[in-house]
Each structure stands twice: as structure tokens, then as C-alpha cells.
Design an enzyme around this catalytic site. Sequence first.
Site, PDB file in Angstrom:
ATOM      1  N   TYR A 284       0.818  -1.225   0.000  1.00  0.00           N
ATOM      2  CA  TYR A 284       0.000   0.000   0.000  1.00  0.00           C
ATOM      3  C   TYR A 284       0.848   1.269   0.000  1.00  0.00           C
ATOM      4  CZ  TYR A 284      -4.104  -2.802   1.367  1.00  0.00           C
ATOM      5  OH  TYR A 284      -5.120  -3.700   1.432  1.00  0.00           O
ATOM      6  N   ASP A 333      -2.721  -8.500   7.179  1.00  0.00           N
ATOM      7  CA  ASP A 333      -2.462  -9.940   7.145  1.00  0.00           C
ATOM      8  C   ASP A 333      -1.111 -10.312   6.582  1.00  0.00           C
ATOM      9  OD1 ASP A 333      -5.416 -10.270   7.491  1.00  0.00           O
ATOM     10  OD2 ASP A 333      -5.366  -9.480   5.449  1.00  0.00           O
TER      11      ASP A 333
END
Length: 401
Positions: A284, A333
Amino acid sequence: MAARPWRAAAVVAGSVTVSSADPQAETVVDLDAVAHNVRTLREYAGDAAVMAVVKADGYNHGAVRIGRAALAAGAAELGVTTIAEALALRAAGIDAPILSWLNTSDADYPAAVAADIEIGVSSVAQLRAVERAARSTGRTATVTLKVDTGLNRNGIPETEYPKVLTLLRELVAEQSVRFRAMFSHLARADEPRHPAIDVQRDRFMDAIALAKDHGLQPDLVHLANSAAALTRPDLAFDMIRPGIAVYGLSPVPELSDFGLRPAMTFRARVALVKPVAAGEGVSYGHEWVAPRDTTVALVPVGYADGVPRSLGGRIGIRLGERDYPAVGRVCMDQLMVDLGDNPDGVREGDPAVLFGGAPGDPHPQRWADLLGTIHYEIVCFPRGRVVRRYVGDPRRPRGAL
Ligand SMILES: *Cc1c(COP(=O)(O)O)cnc(C)c1O
């Protein structure tokens, strides 16, 4: 399918627990290390006994298994914070003395008394509640006084102490309460020469003397946590009360590791290995951009599992024989690792160690330094989906917890 499967790694380490579904991430707790640490602490303790502190689910290592391993290695007693923790140990069949020391006055004292849990008392109100529990169960409650000698947290304050002693004497006389022990907790034990330690020791001795003046003679008294146990043998009294050292982490890391062995390894299996071209951003926000053609490994563990997001791009992950840099943002995760040209031939399924106890593993102290905290907090991070596994306990019957 991976050529070096995860399970094989666990078996090499001596695990007898193999779950049907391999976990994405796990903590591996080495009970041999725990036994070694308890034996080390016994040497430091001299003639004093050892109470192994297993609060907070054994510092996130599993209270029952750590408790059993510590007792088998020569600890005499276990210490916990809450009555619920103490009852869980009893329910698992542990019959050693257990002290629970942080209880509100509406805690489940009847259950504690019925299960023969020693109750740490910090106020008149708590002692009254223990008295009621003794009456309602028709049993004698075992009480330990927790005296505040300067930590100013839990414990009986000096102003309330004479009232506690007067009431305790009455309860002992009518045999609703057995007075077993007295203890206190140090504020600055990790600064071994700090004068505050001696102030607390002197106040503790005064408190013991005042109890005797009230006709109350404890069977034993104790003061030393891990730091004091390892650096101030003069404070061992009748028992030491180590927590963190049982788990193999030094309470004064800048001084020494005291020959302790870290018990917890936090690891996951590589889920994917893939090429990334120079100039491509990873994870990200593309906070990390590949400076050259490279290979990255996806490690399926993230902030929901206890890897703080703020460590993104700042930690090394042990893969094979070396540490590789985690790159880009840590996600819920997963996180990514830059393997460069992948000199070790890292493949899907390989173990990736986030921190651990084996020589060369990233040490939890590294995370602590980066985060401005202590390793106590780091070993409490792994959670949620992370599965706990034990190695190194030959005494454990097959199939037991
Ligand atoms: C947690 C705790 C300990 C153990 O402290 P460590 O620094 O982990 O050794 C001992 N005594 C009390 C009262 C505690 O709360």
C-alpha cells in the site's frame, strides 16, 4: 507444494504437536529453554525458593504449559494477577501453591478459597471480602499481604497498613484466615544500584517488623522480581518472584543476558515468492519502490497478528541463513520482504522468523528499541490467528494440553 515444508521445520525442532491445518503464523515456545531459565534462576536464588510468574497467560507463552515446565524444573510456586488466571491453572491440574495478587474487592474470593488459591490483599476492603468468602465457604482462606513500599501502585499503603494488621490478627485468631506471607514489588529493580531499591527494602523490613508487633509472623517474605533476583542476591529473602527471566529475556539487557535463553519464536511461512521489476512500488502506498529488478517474499503475518504497522520497512526477517529487510507497509495480514537476487533460494513454505531465541534470530529487543518499549511488550504482541506450539518437553504425555 513447498520442497521444505513448514511441518518438517517444526519436527526438526522437536515438536510433537502437528495440527491438521498448518497455521499461517505461529509462536513456537521452547520448554527446554524455560526449564534452563528456571534452573539458572534457582542458582541465583541460593537458598531462596522460586515463584514463577505466569500472569497474562504466561507473558503470552501459555500459563499452563509454562507453569508445569517451571514447576518440573524446580520452581516451588506460581504467581498470577487474577483469580481467574489462578483457577485456570488449578483446572489444568496444577496443585502447587498459587498466589493471585491483583483483585478487586468484588472478585470471586469464594472460588479462590475453595480452590486453595493464596490471595494477595492490598486493602481492608479486600481483606473483608476474603473474610466473607471464608465464612460462606466454611474454609480457611490463605492470605498474603502485599505491602506498598514505594511503587505506589497495587499494595497496602502505609496509612492503611495498621488497620489491615489489626483486622488480620482478629481473622487469624478466629481461624477464618491463615496468614502465610508478605511481599512487595520494586519500582526500579532494573537499575540495580539505585537508592530507591534500598529505601523499599528498608520499608519492607519495617512492615515485616510491624506485623510481628501485631503478633503476625509470616511463613515467608519475598521482594525480588527478575531484575532483583539476578542483580541483587541480598534481596532474595525466602523466595524470588521472577517473570520475564523465566521466558529467557534479560530484565537488564544493557547489563547482561545472564545466560538466559529466549523461549518464544514468532514465525510464519513464506506464502509466495515473486519477481518485482525495478521502479515498481510494493505494498500500500508504494512506500518502497524496487531500486533494481528483485525478488520479494510474501510473509502472511500482519498487524492483526501482532506485527506493528509502524515497523514497516524497519525490521529484518530471518529467512534461511540471514536477515532480509521487510519492505513497504505492514498490512493487516501480510508483509513483504526483499530477497534481492534470492541467494538462499527462498521458496514458498520456508519458515520466516520475525523474532526468536535461536542464535542469529532477530531478537525481540530489536523491535523494542525501534518502538521505544521493552521486550516484555513485544512477546505479548502475537495474537489472534497466531497458533502457539510447544517444543522441547519430553515429559509431556501425548495428547495433553
Ligand atoms: C509481574 C510481576 C513480577 C515479575 O516481574 P518481572 O519483571 O517480569 O520479573 C513480580 N512481582 C509482581 C508483583 C509482578 O506484578
